[in-house]
Design a protein around this motif. Structure first.
Motif, PDB file in Angstrom:
ATOM      1  N   ASN A  10       0.922   4.233  -2.924  1.00 24.92           N
ATOM      2  CA  ASN A  10       0.885   5.670  -2.657  1.00 24.92           C
ATOM      3  C   ASN A  10       2.055   6.391  -3.334  1.00 24.92           C
ATOM      4  OD1 ASN A  10      -1.472   5.670  -1.104  1.00 24.92           O
ATOM      5  ND2 ASN A  10      -0.364   5.170   0.767  1.00 24.92           N
ATOM      6  N   ARG A  11       3.230   5.746  -3.354  1.00 21.68           N
ATOM      7  CA  ARG A  11       4.371   6.343  -4.053  1.00 21.68           C
ATOM      8  C   ARG A  11       4.106   6.413  -5.554  1.00 21.68           C
ATOM      9  NH1 ARG A  11       7.604   3.468  -0.247  1.00 21.68           N
ATOM     10  NH2 ARG A  11       8.012   1.778  -1.729  1.00 21.68           N
ATOM     11  N   VAL A  67       1.235   6.890  -6.915  1.00 21.81           N
ATOM     12  CA  VAL A  67       0.358   8.036  -7.128  1.00 21.81           C
ATOM     13  C   VAL A  67       1.178   9.325  -7.222  1.00 21.81           C
ATOM     14  CG1 VAL A  67      -1.454   9.459  -6.091  1.00 21.81           C
ATOM     15  CG2 VAL A  67      -1.650   6.972  -6.063  1.00 21.81           C
ATOM     16  N   LEU A  68       2.160   9.466  -6.344  1.00 24.53           N
ATOM     17  CA  LEU A  68       3.033  10.648  -6.398  1.00 24.53           C
ATOM     18  C   LEU A  68       3.795  10.704  -7.710  1.00 24.53           C
ATOM     19  CD1 LEU A  68       4.481  10.664  -2.751  1.00 24.53           C
ATOM     20  CD2 LEU A  68       2.671  12.130  -3.701  1.00 24.53           C
ATOM     21  N   SER A  86      -8.049   4.416   0.754  1.00 28.14           N
ATOM     22  CA  SER A  86      -7.455   5.700   0.369  1.00 28.14           C
ATOM     23  C   SER A  86      -7.545   5.918  -1.136  1.00 28.14           C
ATOM     24  CB  SER A  86      -5.987   5.765   0.820  1.00 28.14           C
ATOM     25  OG  SER A  86      -5.242   4.687   0.285  1.00 28.14           O
ATOM     26  N   PRO A 139      -6.491   6.246  -5.239  1.00 31.10           N
ATOM     27  CA  PRO A 139      -5.482   7.021  -5.959  1.00 31.10           C
ATOM     28  C   PRO A 139      -5.519   8.513  -5.693  1.00 31.10           C
ATOM     29  CG  PRO A 139      -7.312   6.491  -7.407  1.00 31.10           C
ATOM     30  CD  PRO A 139      -7.588   5.804  -6.102  1.00 31.10           C
ATOM     31  N   ALA A 140      -6.366   8.970  -4.759  1.00 30.35           N
ATOM     32  CA  ALA A 140      -6.442  10.397  -4.415  1.00 30.35           C
ATOM     33  C   ALA A 140      -6.720  11.212  -5.673  1.00 30.35           C
ATOM     34  CB  ALA A 140      -5.161  10.836  -3.716  1.00 30.35           C
ATOM     35  N   TRP A 198      -6.371  -0.917  -0.291  1.00 31.08           N
ATOM     36  CA  TRP A 198      -5.867   0.421  -0.614  1.00 31.08           C
ATOM     37  C   TRP A 198      -6.903   1.214  -1.407  1.00 31.08           C
ATOM     38  CZ3 TRP A 198      -4.769   2.241  -5.637  1.00 31.08           C
ATOM     39  CH2 TRP A 198      -4.138   3.487  -5.685  1.00 31.08           C
ATOM     40  N   GLN A 248       0.821  -1.205   0.000  1.00 28.53           N
ATOM     41  CA  GLN A 248       0.000   0.000   0.000  1.00 28.53           C
ATOM     42  C   GLN A 248       0.858   1.259   0.000  1.00 28.53           C
ATOM     43  OE1 GLN A 248      -3.080  -0.304   3.010  1.00 28.53           O
ATOM     44  NE2 GLN A 248      -3.523  -2.413   2.400  1.00 28.53           N
ATOM     45  N   ARG A 249       2.005   1.229   0.678  1.00 32.53           N
ATOM     46  CA  ARG A 249       2.927   2.374   0.607  1.00 32.53           C
ATOM     47  C   ARG A 249       3.461   2.541  -0.810  1.00 32.53           C
ATOM     48  NH1 ARG A 249       5.114   0.582   5.681  1.00 32.53           N
ATOM     49  NH2 ARG A 249       6.890  -0.301   4.546  1.00 32.53           N
TER      50      ARG A 249
END
Length: 212
Positions: free
Chosen positions: A160-161, A163-164, A193, A195-196, A189, A156-157
């Protein structure tokens, strides 16, 4: 949406070692499935995924062990067998990408067939640059989620990376395998949260960004 950063989830179907296919067919968001052309049920798997609305790509493996003509012949047979595929995906280092004698025939075949190329963008890899110069649709793999036995929290981290990365560069391609742990982590994930401000998109959407 026009201009939105894209995150493409690419999942390698590992057959009986992973989740059953009926479960994989329940993803409520875009996933591109990669099939091993040597798998005995590759054609049936392609048909099931396509019918359910998912994209399919071909797993490239073992080409570096062959002479250029033999590698091109094997790849041609693979693309013919999985004839609904959109791209060749080679997630592992040490493939044809570092061999210039192999790169030419492989890219020539992809150009003729209209397939894209998605490969690990690490180390000695001139294939992506050569594909771009040849006008092929191509994309580098940002990360592989589960190549070292990563747990759910780590996966999951990594998402998130990714996505950045998509926000910074316009897109990111992330690869996983159909292990139960990987699929569960992706689902958790996406639900918690997600993909924002990026958009989960099929692989073809990322490949379309690679050329005007």
């Amino acid at each position: 949406p026009p201009g939105a950063p894209l995150l493409s989830l690419v999942l390698i179907d590992i057959g009986a070692e992973g989740l059953d296919r009926q479960t994989l067919l329940t993803f409520p968001f875009p996933v591109t499935f990669v099939l091993d052309p040597a798998a005995p049920d590759a054609e049936a798997a392609m048909a099931a995924y396509r019918e359910a609305g998912y994209e399919v790509a071909v797993l490239g493996r073992g080409l570096a062990d062959l002479a250029p003509e033999a590698a091109a012949a094997r790849l041609g047979a693979a693309l013919d067998r999985i004839d609904g595929s959109i791209a060749l995906v080679t997630p592992e280092e040490g493939g044809f990408e570092g061999d210039r004698d192999l790169t030419g025939p492989v890219l020539g075949l992809l150009e003729a067939s209209g397939h894209g190329l998605v490969t690990a963008d690490k180390g000695l890899n001139d294939a992506l640059r050569a594909a771009e110069q040849a006008g092929l649709r191509e994309a580098g793999i940002f990360q592989t989620l589960d190549d070292a036995g990563q747990d759910a929290e780590t996966i999951q981290r990594m998402l998130n990376r990714a996505v950045l990365e998509a926000r910074q560069t316009g897109h990111a391609v992330i690869v996983g395998h159909s292990h139960p742990e990987t699929v569960t982590a992706i689902y958790a994930w996406a639900l918690l949260s997600g993909p924002a401000d990026a958009v989960l998109a099929p692989l073809s959407a990322v490949l379309r960004q690679s050329r005007p």
